[in-house]
Design a protein around this motif. Structure first.
Motif, PDB file in Angstrom:
ATOM      1  N   GLU A 141       1.075   3.784  -2.913  1.00 45.95           N
ATOM      2  CA  GLU A 141       0.863   5.142  -2.700  1.00 45.95           C
ATOM      3  C   GLU A 141       2.064   6.295  -2.977  1.00 45.95           C
ATOM      4  O   GLU A 141       1.859   7.388  -3.627  1.00 45.95           O
ATOM      5  CB  GLU A 141       0.625   5.555  -1.131  1.00 45.95           C
ATOM      6  CG  GLU A 141      -0.591   4.978  -0.946  1.00 45.95           C
ATOM      7  CD  GLU A 141      -0.935   5.070   0.513  1.00 45.95           C
ATOM      8  OE1 GLU A 141      -0.069   5.709   1.429  1.00 45.95           O
ATOM      9  OE2 GLU A 141      -2.096   4.874   1.121  1.00 45.95           O
ATOM     10  N   GLN A 176      -7.018  -0.792  -4.599  1.00 37.46           N
ATOM     11  CA  GLN A 176      -7.270   0.825  -4.955  1.00 37.46           C
ATOM     12  C   GLN A 176      -6.084   1.615  -5.507  1.00 37.46           C
ATOM     13  O   GLN A 176      -5.929   2.115  -6.650  1.00 37.46           O
ATOM     14  CB  GLN A 176      -8.088   1.888  -4.124  1.00 37.46           C
ATOM     15  CG  GLN A 176      -9.482   1.205  -4.113  1.00 37.46           C
ATOM     16  CD  GLN A 176     -10.077   1.738  -2.916  1.00 37.46           C
ATOM     17  OE1 GLN A 176      -9.699   2.532  -1.854  1.00 37.46           O
ATOM     18  NE2 GLN A 176     -11.657   1.571  -2.484  1.00 37.46           N
ATOM     19  N   GLN A 177      -5.078   1.308  -4.836  1.00 39.98           N
ATOM     20  CA  GLN A 177      -3.665   2.044  -5.233  1.00 39.98           C
ATOM     21  C   GLN A 177      -3.068   1.474  -6.561  1.00 39.98           C
ATOM     22  O   GLN A 177      -2.490   1.884  -7.454  1.00 39.98           O
ATOM     23  CB  GLN A 177      -2.862   1.994  -4.078  1.00 39.98           C
ATOM     24  CG  GLN A 177      -3.256   3.016  -2.953  1.00 39.98           C
ATOM     25  CD  GLN A 177      -2.984   4.377  -3.409  1.00 39.98           C
ATOM     26  OE1 GLN A 177      -2.331   4.885  -3.978  1.00 39.98           O
ATOM     27  NE2 GLN A 177      -3.939   5.211  -2.846  1.00 39.98           N
ATOM     28  N   ASN A 213       2.414   6.461  -6.896  1.00 39.18           N
ATOM     29  CA  ASN A 213       1.416   7.199  -7.567  1.00 39.18           C
ATOM     30  C   ASN A 213       1.431   8.650  -7.458  1.00 39.18           C
ATOM     31  O   ASN A 213       0.912   9.416  -8.087  1.00 39.18           O
ATOM     32  CB  ASN A 213      -0.072   6.711  -6.990  1.00 39.18           C
ATOM     33  CG  ASN A 213      -0.552   5.362  -7.518  1.00 39.18           C
ATOM     34  OD1 ASN A 213       0.006   5.008  -8.423  1.00 39.18           O
ATOM     35  ND2 ASN A 213      -1.404   4.566  -6.628  1.00 39.18           N
ATOM     36  N   LEU A 254       0.629  -1.070  -0.042  1.00 44.70           N
ATOM     37  CA  LEU A 254      -0.018  -0.015  -0.121  1.00 44.70           C
ATOM     38  C   LEU A 254       1.004   1.294  -0.013  1.00 44.70           C
ATOM     39  O   LEU A 254       0.542   2.269  -0.898  1.00 44.70           O
ATOM     40  CB  LEU A 254      -0.958  -0.040   1.126  1.00 44.70           C
ATOM     41  CG  LEU A 254      -1.697   1.398   1.457  1.00 44.70           C
ATOM     42  CD1 LEU A 254      -2.720   1.426   0.409  1.00 44.70           C
ATOM     43  CD2 LEU A 254      -2.485   1.049   2.563  1.00 44.70           C
TER      44      LEU A 254
END
Length: 157
Positions: free
Chosen positions: A95, A136-137, A98, A91
């Motif tokens: 993050e 989602q990431q 991104n 995660l």
């Protein structure tokens, strides 16, 4: 001052954490409290937890010198740790990726290869909420960078 030595320290501690001292320890997941394996796993947990905000997981997955056994040991060490579970490294990694404007292709493919190795080390039966945030990431990463999506073309011969 110790940051250049950190990858080597983590590798050495991971070797200690993954090596059973007694034959019966290799067959089960029980470790002696205060033993070298327990202390090494706790060191890994605490180090990863304390350095997570500083991007340690990006450095770990970007590293060329970490062997695949390290990822298995890291997953085992984080298995019963509530603050940083087994999905948290992924995660935080995505993050961070991104948030970047430019990503070099060779580095990203190496990171994705290491992510695949780490995913192989994770148990299939994990709690769902951390996976949702990670997926989602990951989805955002592939939507933002469609050139990294692995698409195959099959010939009909």
């Amino acid at each position: 001052m110790a940051s250049p030595l950190l990858p080597k320290m983590l590798r050495i501690v991971a070797r200690i954490a993954s090596s059973p001292n007694y034959p019966w320890q290799g067959e089960c997941n029980i470790h002696l409290p205060g033993g070298s394996v327990s202390v090494a796993r706790q060191f890994l947990r605490c180090t990863l937890h304390q350095l997570a905000p500083n991007g340690i997981f990006v450095q770990i997955f970007q590293s060329h010198i970490i062997e695949p056994e390290f990822y298995k040991t890291m997953a085992c060490a984080l298995a019963d740790f509530t603050e940083v579970n087994q999905v948290t490294p992924l995660l935080l990694l995505f993050e961070n990726l991104n948030d970047r404007k430019h990503l070099h292709h060779e580095i990203i493919f190496h990171i994705l290869e290491n992510v695949a190795t780490y995913l192989d080390c994770l148990p299939l039966e994990s709690c769902m909420p951390p996976w949702v945030a990670f997926l989602q990431q990951l989805d955002l990463f592939f939507r933002k960078n469609p050139s990294y999506s692995l698409t195959r073309t099959y010939s009909t011969e």
